[in-house]
Scaffold this motif. Sequence first.
Motif, PDB file in Angstrom:
ATOM      1  N   PRO A  65      21.162 -30.528  14.643  1.00  0.00           N
ATOM      2  CA  PRO A  65      20.484 -30.133  15.885  1.00  0.00           C
ATOM      3  C   PRO A  65      21.234 -30.631  17.113  1.00  0.00           C
ATOM      4  O   PRO A  65      21.976 -31.623  17.040  1.00  0.00           O
ATOM      5  CB  PRO A  65      19.117 -30.818  15.763  1.00  0.00           C
ATOM      6  CG  PRO A  65      19.387 -32.021  14.911  1.00  0.00           C
ATOM      7  CD  PRO A  65      20.419 -31.574  13.916  1.00  0.00           C
ATOM      8  N   TRP A  81      17.230 -32.674  21.288  1.00  0.00           N
ATOM      9  CA  TRP A  81      16.409 -31.560  20.793  1.00  0.00           C
ATOM     10  C   TRP A  81      14.916 -31.863  20.839  1.00  0.00           C
ATOM     11  O   TRP A  81      14.091 -30.942  20.954  1.00  0.00           O
ATOM     12  CB  TRP A  81      16.832 -31.196  19.372  1.00  0.00           C
ATOM     13  CG  TRP A  81      16.518 -32.249  18.330  1.00  0.00           C
ATOM     14  CD1 TRP A  81      17.325 -33.255  17.918  1.00  0.00           C
ATOM     15  CD2 TRP A  81      15.302 -32.378  17.603  1.00  0.00           C
ATOM     16  NE1 TRP A  81      16.706 -34.022  16.969  1.00  0.00           N
ATOM     17  CE2 TRP A  81      15.456 -33.503  16.749  1.00  0.00           C
ATOM     18  CE3 TRP A  81      14.102 -31.669  17.561  1.00  0.00           C
ATOM     19  CZ2 TRP A  81      14.445 -33.934  15.883  1.00  0.00           C
ATOM     20  CZ3 TRP A  81      13.101 -32.081  16.705  1.00  0.00           C
ATOM     21  CH2 TRP A  81      13.272 -33.198  15.878  1.00  0.00           C
ATOM     22  N   THR A 104      13.763 -30.070  13.738  1.00  0.00           N
ATOM     23  CA  THR A 104      15.195 -29.756  13.771  1.00  0.00           C
ATOM     24  C   THR A 104      15.443 -28.316  13.334  1.00  0.00           C
ATOM     25  O   THR A 104      16.335 -27.645  13.854  1.00  0.00           O
ATOM     26  CB  THR A 104      15.994 -30.715  12.864  1.00  0.00           C
ATOM     27  OG1 THR A 104      15.490 -30.639  11.525  1.00  0.00           O
ATOM     28  CG2 THR A 104      15.891 -32.146  13.369  1.00  0.00           C
ATOM     29  N   THR A 148      15.451 -25.657  15.941  1.00  0.00           N
ATOM     30  CA  THR A 148      16.591 -25.562  16.850  1.00  0.00           C
ATOM     31  C   THR A 148      17.631 -24.552  16.385  1.00  0.00           C
ATOM     32  O   THR A 148      18.528 -24.194  17.151  1.00  0.00           O
ATOM     33  CB  THR A 148      17.296 -26.929  17.002  1.00  0.00           C
ATOM     34  OG1 THR A 148      17.962 -27.277  15.762  1.00  0.00           O
ATOM     35  CG2 THR A 148      16.299 -28.024  17.361  1.00  0.00           C
TER      36      THR A 148
END
Length: 333
Positions: free
Chosen positions: A229, A233, A240, A243
């Motif tokens: 990620p 983020w 994650t 993302t």
Amino acid sequence: MEAFTCRECGNRLYFENSACVSCGTRLAYSREEREIVPVSPEGRYVDADGYVWWVCANTLDTGCTWLARIEGGICFSCQLTRTRPNDAAPEFVQQQYSLAEQAKRHLVVELDTLGLEIRTKAEDPAEGLTFDLLASDGIASTPDVVIGHDGGVITIDLAESDDAYREHVRATLDEPYRTLLGHFRHEIGHYYEWQLVRGAELMQRCTEVFGDESVSYEESLQRHYSQGPPAGWTENYISTYATMHPFEDFAETWAHYLHIRDTLGSAAAYGLTDPVPADMPFRQVVTDIWVPLSAALNVINRSMGHDDLYPFVIPPAVLDKLDFVASLVSDAG
């Protein structure tokens, strides 16, 4: 999940109950009434309009207790399954299949509660919904099962019902949370984005909230697994995996919307919280009700020596995304 009671004796029931532990009455779930109802020893139920229903024919295979319209037939939830392990599959695969069907029934109840339409492939071959429940060991289906959604077909790897396997994958991918029901919720998010985000104005709004979905999915996938990620983020994403690509961000957000709505409904049904006011904006539901409750439940889990029930932080940007998903559901319902 709502709290249920036996119509015969008033004893508390759980959604998976096939018989009342107090009075012994055989039970089944009526999707039309959204209630657990008493059935005859043969599995027969007559509703208030005089229609006769029968316990699903898959009751022995998967423990399904839903009602079907004809004797020897299968219920609506079971009809949604297009592909399942064959009868020659090992017993552990059959058990995995049973657990997957149980999670799918829970999902269907959630969608019904939200007022979301569920069309089957039989009703709508082009845009209806169906499930392929496949075993990744190569015995019951195919050697490599990729969990995903494509044109209304949701594929689930039955191995995800095995606690040890799922925990291994969770640890390998460094995920804070991974459940079989979570997979169903995530993949159904892809389906409903396809169904509900239509029209130039709504698609533009979705792009503003989640990002440009026209970027290459394959390149995003490769970048995610090679680089991880992006820095910072946690300020904009719930996980994650969110993302990786706007498609996955939407599906992750959708899954968390279902996590929150269902858990709050269960908490209210069992007296842990007051019911959520119908006119309360969802971001306020999260900040005023969900965050305090989930914090308390996390501490309770720790008191029992378990990991946090909800190991996530919801930043303002994710509140905006949850609000968008909530507006879609509200307009559709």
